[in-house]
Design a protein around this motif. Structure first.
Motif, short mmCIF file in Angstrom:
data_model
loop_
_atom_site.label_atom_id
_atom_site.label_comp_id
_atom_site.label_asym_id
_atom_site.label_seq_id
_atom_site.Cartn_x
_atom_site.Cartn_y
_atom_site.Cartn_z
N LEU A 292 0.83 -1.20 0.00
CA LEU A 292 0.00 0.00 0.00
C LEU A 292 0.87 1.26 0.00
O LEU A 292 0.58 2.23 -0.71
N ILE A 293 1.94 1.23 0.80
CA ILE A 293 2.85 2.39 0.83
C ILE A 293 3.45 2.62 -0.55
O ILE A 293 3.54 3.76 -1.03
N GLN A 294 3.87 1.54 -1.20
CA GLN A 294 4.45 1.69 -2.54
C GLN A 294 3.43 2.24 -3.54
O GLN A 294 3.77 3.08 -4.39
N GLU A 308 -5.32 4.09 6.47
CA GLU A 308 -6.03 2.93 7.05
C GLU A 308 -6.78 2.27 5.91
O GLU A 308 -7.52 2.93 5.18
N LEU A 309 -6.59 0.95 5.78
CA LEU A 309 -7.34 0.19 4.78
C LEU A 309 -8.37 -0.66 5.51
O LEU A 309 -8.02 -1.47 6.37
N HIS A 310 -9.63 -0.46 5.18
CA HIS A 310 -10.72 -1.25 5.78
C HIS A 310 -11.20 -2.27 4.74
O HIS A 310 -11.69 -1.90 3.66
N LEU A 311 -11.05 -3.54 5.07
CA LEU A 311 -11.46 -4.63 4.19
C LEU A 311 -12.76 -5.23 4.73
O LEU A 311 -12.79 -5.73 5.86
N HIS A 312 -13.80 -5.20 3.94
CA HIS A 312 -15.09 -5.80 4.29
C HIS A 312 -15.23 -7.06 3.44
O HIS A 312 -15.39 -6.98 2.22
N GLU A 313 -15.17 -8.21 4.10
CA GLU A 313 -15.06 -9.48 3.38
C GLU A 313 -16.32 -10.33 3.51
O GLU A 313 -16.87 -10.50 4.61
N ASP A 314 -16.77 -10.85 2.39
CA ASP A 314 -17.82 -11.86 2.36
C ASP A 314 -17.14 -13.19 2.05
O ASP A 314 -16.83 -13.50 0.91
N LYS A 315 -16.86 -13.98 3.10
CA LYS A 315 -16.11 -15.21 2.91
C LYS A 315 -16.88 -16.24 2.09
O LYS A 315 -16.28 -17.03 1.35
N ALA A 316 -18.18 -16.25 2.22
CA ALA A 316 -18.98 -17.23 1.49
C ALA A 316 -18.85 -17.04 -0.02
O ALA A 316 -18.80 -18.00 -0.79
N GLU A 321 -14.82 -5.84 -0.28
CA GLU A 321 -15.00 -4.41 -0.51
C GLU A 321 -13.91 -3.69 0.26
O GLU A 321 -13.71 -3.95 1.44
N ALA A 322 -13.17 -2.80 -0.40
CA ALA A 322 -12.03 -2.12 0.22
C ALA A 322 -12.26 -0.62 0.26
O ALA A 322 -12.62 -0.01 -0.75
N ARG A 323 -12.03 -0.04 1.45
CA ARG A 323 -12.14 1.41 1.63
C ARG A 323 -10.81 1.89 2.20
O ARG A 323 -10.41 1.50 3.30
N LEU A 324 -10.10 2.74 1.44
CA LEU A 324 -8.78 3.21 1.81
C LEU A 324 -8.86 4.67 2.27
O LEU A 324 -9.23 5.56 1.49
N ILE A 337 -7.91 9.21 -7.62
CA ILE A 337 -6.88 8.60 -6.77
C ILE A 337 -7.15 7.11 -6.62
O ILE A 337 -6.23 6.27 -6.71
N ALA A 338 -8.41 6.73 -6.39
CA ALA A 338 -8.77 5.33 -6.20
C ALA A 338 -8.44 4.50 -7.44
O ALA A 338 -7.92 3.38 -7.34
N GLU A 339 -8.71 5.05 -8.60
CA GLU A 339 -8.42 4.32 -9.84
C GLU A 339 -6.93 4.12 -10.03
O GLU A 339 -6.47 3.03 -10.41
N ARG A 340 -6.15 5.15 -9.72
CA ARG A 340 -4.69 5.04 -9.90
C ARG A 340 -4.10 4.04 -8.91
O ARG A 340 -3.23 3.24 -9.29
N ILE A 341 -4.57 4.07 -7.66
CA ILE A 341 -4.04 3.14 -6.68
C ILE A 341 -4.44 1.71 -7.02
O ILE A 341 -3.65 0.77 -6.88
N ALA A 342 -5.67 1.52 -7.48
CA ALA A 342 -6.14 0.17 -7.83
C ALA A 342 -5.25 -0.47 -8.89
O ALA A 342 -5.05 -1.70 -8.89
N HIS A 343 -4.70 0.33 -9.79
CA HIS A 343 -3.85 -0.22 -10.85
C HIS A 343 -2.39 -0.37 -10.43
O HIS A 343 -1.58 -0.93 -11.19
N SER A 344 -2.02 0.11 -9.24
CA SER A 344 -0.63 -0.01 -8.79
C SER A 344 -0.49 -0.77 -7.48
O SER A 344 0.63 -1.01 -7.02
N LEU A 345 -1.61 -1.18 -6.88
CA LEU A 345 -1.57 -1.92 -5.61
C LEU A 345 -1.46 -3.42 -5.88
O LEU A 345 -2.41 -4.05 -6.34
N ALA A 346 -0.29 -3.98 -5.59
CA ALA A 346 -0.07 -5.41 -5.80
C ALA A 346 -0.75 -6.21 -4.69
O ALA A 346 -0.57 -5.93 -3.51
#
Length: 388
Positions: A292-294, A308-316, A321-324, A337-346
């Motif tokens: 995330l830092i990178q 802070e990254l909040h991950l809301h997970e539906d395990k089933a 769903e990710a909120r940064l 910003i969200a679009e740019r990070i989504a394409h660079s977040l490994a």
């Protein structure tokens, strides 16, 4: 009896971890008579586990300060063994005068520190914003010349605030473990005095033996440049020692910077984060704080590396769903910003967050401004939630 005639014998020794220590009664892991124990130190419990109490006999002195700075004036400390720091100051011929910060009475602590003219600070990184905010609110300045940052890493955004508040301070990052009797395990390879924080660390002194292991299978890894693994610490302490741990799994992931630090001779490393909190697996991906830092750095201004990254997970459904939440220097379009990070977040060696959106495992990333509410506790960088 255990034979340790070879490196292979050492590798076959079992590991210690916090869970095993918590299961062992305190009296069964104290290797001196009760009257010889000087103090007990407890972990914070921020990981969600109960606090662990560790007995200590040895004086955790701070000779690394002498490598960078000659202490002559009072010190400001949040570390909870004021008598030990005073004893150290007296041992080097300095007036033993330590002001203890009480986070619950921050105004009084800062006023007292300013009145006596403290020149050094030893404090957990997460308390520095509160210290700086209190100084500014009271209209006080502390002419700090030396600073130990402990407990957790320091973002470049926070370091910029520290540098603004204490422009003359040498800043040294101290990697320590509350669970270990002699807690200062590693320090910065050099003090930071400019605009960038030195995050490379090396094992300090000869009281600890450091190892690197694969956290999945426990196999020992050779510390080559770029190798990542879990840090394991063994204490080689003078006796008597209340609790000399052997092969303690720290739960911290590190990356090797140099096999042999040219200045100190040991291998050097940078801390990537806590395995339990900063490496979160969800919906076929691994969300890493360092990744995330990178990604944030790849975007650059106006973003800062505090989040802070909040991950809301539906395990089933294996769906996330990710909120940064991001700290920003100025207003900006968070959708861009969200679009740019989504394409660079490994999220794996060959996959970005945007790839998970494309195949339906991840919801489109949402970015928001980080809430600046003051806190006197550690803050998790990745927070996991379960979707209803």
């Amino acid at each position: 009896n255990i034979s340790l005639d070879s490196e292979g014998d050492w590798d076959r020794l079992p590991f210690l971890n916090k869970e095993l220590l918590l299961e062992t009664p305190l009296e069964e892991r104290t290797f001196v008579p009760p009257e010889a124990v000087d103090m007990f130190v407890s972990t914070s419990g921020t990981s969600g586990k109960p606090p662990l109490f560790t007995p200590r006999v040895l004086f955790p002195d701070i000779p690394h300060r002498e490598e960078f700075f000659s202490v002559t004036k009072p010190a400001l400390s949040v570390i909870g063994y004021q008598h030990r720091i005073e004893a150290y100051m007296a041992s080097i011929g300095c007036r033993p005068y330590v002001i203890q910060i009480d986070p619950r009475r921050m105004d009084a602590s800062i006023r007292l520190a300013a009145a006596v003219g403290v020149e050094s600070i030893a404090a957990p990184t997460f308390l520095m914003p509160a210290i700086i905010d209190t100084m500014h609110r009271l209209g006080l300045k502390l002419d700090i010349r030396y600073m130990d940052l402990t407990s957790e890493g320091c973002s470049q955004a926070l370091y910029a605030r520290i540098r603004g508040a204490f422009p003359r301070a040498m800043v040294v990052v101290v990697y320590g473990l509350t669970e270990i009797e002699y807690p200062s395990v590693a320090i910065s390879c050099e003090a930071s005095e400019g605009e960038h924080l030195t995050e490379t660390l090396h094992g300090y002194g000869d009281l600890h033996h450091l190892e690197l292991i694969d956290p999945e299978n426990g196999q020992t890894l050779r510390p080559r440049k770029g190798v990542e693994g879990e840090l394991v610490v063994s204490a080689d302490l003078p006796m008597p020692s209340a609790f000399p741990v052997i092969r303690y799994r720290t739960g911290d992931m590190v990356r090797i910077v140099e096999e042999r630090c040219a200045r100190h001779g040991h291998w050097s490393f940078e801390v990537l984060g806590r395995l339990a909190q900063d490496f979160v697996r969800a919906a076929g991906g691994t969300f890493r704080a360092d990744a995330l830092i990178q990604a944030i750095k790849s975007v650059g201004h106006p973003l800062m590396d505090d989040f802070e990254l909040h991950l809301h997970e539906d395990k089933a459904r294996s769906y996330v769903e990710a909120r940064l939440c991001l700290r920003v220097a100025e207003a900006c379009d968070m959708r861009v910003i969200a679009e740019r990070i989504a394409h660079s977040l490994a999220v794996s060696p060959k996959e970005m967050y945007a790839d998970g959106v494309a195949d339906g495992r991840f919801a489109p990333l949402i970015c928001e401004t980080l809430n600046d509410a003051p806190t006197l506790a550690k803050r998790k960088r990745i927070v996991r939630h379960e979707l209803p």
